[in-house]
Design a protein around this motif. Sequence first.
Motif: not given
Length: 579
Positions: A405-419
């Motif tokens: 409970d003391e540490f966690r990896i969060f699932k993210g993404i750097e999603s490209d903003i298209l034109s």
Amino acid sequence: MTNSEIVDLLELTGRLMELHDRDAFKTRTFQSAAFNLDKSTADLGNLPVEELVKLPGVGKSVAQKIREIAETGHLTDLDELLAQTPEGVLDMFRIKGLGVKKVRTLWHELGITNLRDLQLAGENGQIAKIKGFGTSTQEKILAALEFLQEQQGKVRMDKAAMMANLLQDELSTHFERVELSGQVRRKAQEVDVVQLLIQTSDPISAMGTLNTLPNLHQNEVESSPFVWRGQLTGFDVQVELLLYPAEQMNRQLFIHTAADPHLRQAGTGGIPLLQIAYASNLPDVKNPTATAVADAEKAIYQQAGLPYIVPEMREDDFAFRWASRHSNEELVTWDDLRGTLHNHSTWSDGKQSVADMAAYCRELGLSYFGIADHSKTASYAGGLDAERVHQQQLEIDELNKGFGDEFRIFKGIESDILSDGSLDYDDATLATFDYVVASVHQTLTMTQEKATTRLLRAIENPYTTILGHPTGRLLLAREGYPIDHRAIIDACAEHNVIIEINASPYRLDIDWHWIDYAMQQGVMLSINPDAHNLVGLLDMHYGVAIGRKGGLTKAMTFNALTLEEMSNYLQNRRKNILK
């Protein structure tokens, strides 16, 4: 030789081979090796040929070249190419939008061998007449040249700090007290003068000492009996060393740290702060700790009848307006940060695994690590398609099982903003992430109206959690695309979107001038390192400095939330999206 130095030499060799139209296969060999090794964590300089050839993109020939670089600091092939290339032609590669083929055409068809000739050719309309260029390209080249000219003689915050610390360490062996001052002390994002104050009762002797130091080169014309001006070997930025007796150090440190607009602010009786500082009676600090120096500077503000302003904020009158609503104790600090979001791993273009990045975050005392590798549109950076997203998330689930409970990896993404402002995943894929950083990486030449509309649509997307590096700028290299900051911030407030302070010293985007407006609109900011390796995680120090300059408080810093607060925030946000 460091990995980056070796990769830079290989990349330059490949570029010059293409410029001189050398064998295409050999050219691609160098280019491929540089591209692949840029991600390598192996110690390239100490690997033998038989180990180097096991690395992606490295054949026996390139491995031997790497050994030559490591052992001699040079590459014969590159030295020969450089000897055949005018130095000004190399400068042309700094122009945004000029690739090798265009540089070769300008050199061979117009005989352009330096940036001055390039500018004249553009102003005379010669560039537009070349096949494949046109008026639009000519205008972009001229705009890029103007930008580069404005940036001459400047370095980024990180390089300035490195220079200043090197100088302080060296000078402290010769002088009793040496203080960082000027732009470096107030954490300017771009620095054109690296300034230090030196305590001495004998300026003539001090000048003699400075001129014996091997890496300092004095500009005698610009110097004076009490001011040494010149350069440090290897850096194209002015160094300024100011000589003062002990009784003057505190007063002068205050005066030289603050920018002129700040010093012009009126204190008691309408007297400018600068005048009050000169008239102040400050005792000599026998033990010049940070606390003692701060106490001395507080005395100046007190005599002026003004609130104490931290060094980072001594730019103009903004700090005094901010101080009417806040206290210095509210400003964010490194110790306030509880986690880090927007980081990259070997799943895309990072140099370390998710596990290694998370482990280093734990060493730093952080309680969560957010991975935000590149999305599928960023194929050049190994962006993740939906299947690889699923695979990475399975890996994260396994890693999280071992943290408790003391540490966690969060699932993210750097999603490209298209034109058109849409994100480059469907809703089903976006729904699998804990959070989404939405960023622009391509098509950077839109008008302000189009660029703003593009970002507004991305902000309106319910899956957008954080707006990444809003202008896409690269300090000293590329201007950001024009956006209506107020409209963007107002939209983030309406749609509950966090704005990133990209802490990479190459970006520092959003600009600090907009931090206070964002806070006033209720928009939180996230100090994101955009780290691609372990060391990159420490870039949050630069983000904290810029945040403080803009008046960022702990309460409005997204990644100052505790693990429990962050988990609840992200879970509640996802629930609201899926309702």
